[in-house]
Design a protein around this motif. Structure first.
Motif, PDB file in Angstrom:
ATOM      1  N   GLY A 144       0.901   0.873  -3.167  1.00 50.77           N
ATOM      2  CA  GLY A 144       1.451  -0.424  -2.669  1.00 50.77           C
ATOM      3  C   GLY A 144       1.953  -1.215  -3.775  1.00 50.77           C
ATOM      4  N   SER A 145       2.525  -0.835  -4.682  1.00 53.26           N
ATOM      5  CA  SER A 145       3.188  -1.608  -5.793  1.00 53.26           C
ATOM      6  C   SER A 145       4.534  -2.263  -5.108  1.00 53.26           C
ATOM      7  CB  SER A 145       3.555  -0.689  -7.066  1.00 53.26           C
ATOM      8  OG  SER A 145       4.551   0.453  -6.726  1.00 53.26           O
ATOM      9  N   THR A 146       4.749  -3.067  -5.739  1.00 52.86           N
ATOM     10  CA  THR A 146       5.837  -4.157  -5.070  1.00 52.86           C
ATOM     11  C   THR A 146       6.963  -4.415  -6.167  1.00 52.86           C
ATOM     12  OG1 THR A 146       4.573  -6.114  -5.448  1.00 52.86           O
ATOM     13  CG2 THR A 146       4.473  -4.958  -3.449  1.00 52.86           C
ATOM     14  N   ILE A 177       8.170  -2.179  -1.318  1.00 50.33           N
ATOM     15  CA  ILE A 177       6.777  -1.562  -1.430  1.00 50.33           C
ATOM     16  C   ILE A 177       6.708  -0.286  -1.302  1.00 50.33           C
ATOM     17  CG2 ILE A 177       6.315  -2.257   0.992  1.00 50.33           C
ATOM     18  CD1 ILE A 177       3.509  -3.099   0.005  1.00 50.33           C
ATOM     19  N   VAL A 188       5.400  -2.629   7.823  1.00 47.97           N
ATOM     20  CA  VAL A 188       5.688  -3.151   6.734  1.00 47.97           C
ATOM     21  C   VAL A 188       6.135  -4.838   7.111  1.00 47.97           C
ATOM     22  CG1 VAL A 188       7.194  -3.777   4.593  1.00 47.97           C
ATOM     23  CG2 VAL A 188       6.385  -1.277   5.062  1.00 47.97           C
ATOM     24  N   SER A 230       4.073  -6.531   2.054  1.00 41.78           N
ATOM     25  CA  SER A 230       2.969  -5.572   2.508  1.00 41.78           C
ATOM     26  C   SER A 230       2.951  -4.899   3.464  1.00 41.78           C
ATOM     27  CB  SER A 230       1.507  -6.735   2.893  1.00 41.78           C
ATOM     28  OG  SER A 230       1.897  -7.448   4.103  1.00 41.78           O
ATOM     29  N   ARG A 231       1.966  -3.882   3.595  1.00 40.79           N
ATOM     30  CA  ARG A 231       2.131  -3.052   4.450  1.00 40.79           C
ATOM     31  C   ARG A 231       0.491  -2.792   5.048  1.00 40.79           C
ATOM     32  NH1 ARG A 231      -0.315  -0.927   0.326  1.00 40.79           N
ATOM     33  NH2 ARG A 231      -1.225   1.306  -0.114  1.00 40.79           N
ATOM     34  N   ASP A 232       0.710  -2.190   6.331  1.00 40.33           N
ATOM     35  CA  ASP A 232      -0.564  -1.825   7.280  1.00 40.33           C
ATOM     36  C   ASP A 232      -0.281  -0.472   7.570  1.00 40.33           C
ATOM     37  OD1 ASP A 232      -2.226  -1.268   9.105  1.00 40.33           O
ATOM     38  OD2 ASP A 232      -2.362  -3.500   9.878  1.00 40.33           O
ATOM     39  N   GLU A 233      -0.930   0.395   6.731  1.00 35.20           N
ATOM     40  CA  GLU A 233      -1.043   1.880   6.997  1.00 35.20           C
ATOM     41  C   GLU A 233      -1.159   2.306   8.175  1.00 35.20           C
ATOM     42  OE1 GLU A 233      -2.144   4.190   3.247  1.00 35.20           O
ATOM     43  OE2 GLU A 233      -2.863   2.292   2.606  1.00 35.20           O
ATOM     44  N   TRP A 241       4.604   2.867  -0.403  1.00 35.91           N
ATOM     45  CA  TRP A 241       3.636   3.323   0.599  1.00 35.91           C
ATOM     46  C   TRP A 241       2.528   3.710  -0.088  1.00 35.91           C
ATOM     47  CZ3 TRP A 241       4.488   1.421   5.155  1.00 35.91           C
ATOM     48  CH2 TRP A 241       3.577   1.533   6.245  1.00 35.91           C
TER      49      TRP A 241
END
Length: 120
Positions: free
Chosen positions: A54-56, A49, A77, A69-72, A51
């Protein structure tokens, strides 16, 4: 530094969520992801992903079952693994690099592995 957690033992069809907490640098341009290595096999790319944005990207064998997914705010991640199969059994590693893609296996940072065991 990358700190992975969340592995464990689960029955086939079950779910697990892996976490990878990043520290020590700014990750705004980074790509982060997961690899796995099953017993007797080579390490393989699972998902990554970007940062920013958010493309995966997923390897074919996990597409539709795993979600990265990520939590900024937490610099973390996640890899949500659903409909797990015995063939998903492996040590899972998180990894990161400043840009590009992790699909070629090249990363500048690696976390320690976390073991996922899926029983049939």
């Amino acid at each position: 530094q990358l700190q992975a957690s969340g592995g464990g033992l689960v029955q086939a069809g079950g779910s697990l969520r892996l976490s990878c907490a990043a520290s020590g640098r700014t990750f705004s341009t980074y790509v982060m992801g997961w690899f796995r290595q099953a017993p007797g096999k080579e390490r393989e790319f699972v998902a990554d992903i970007r940062w920013s944005g958010g493309s995966t990207y997923y390897t074919a064998s996990v597409k539709g079952r795993f979600i990265i997914s990520r939590d900024e705010a937490k610099n973390t991640v996640y890899l949500q693994m659903n409909s797990l199969k015995p063939e998903d059994t492996a040590v899972y590693y998180c990894a990161a690099k400043p840009s590009g893609s992790l699909v070629n296996g090249l990363a500048t940072s690696w976390g320690q592995g976390t073991l996922v065991t899926v029983s049939s």
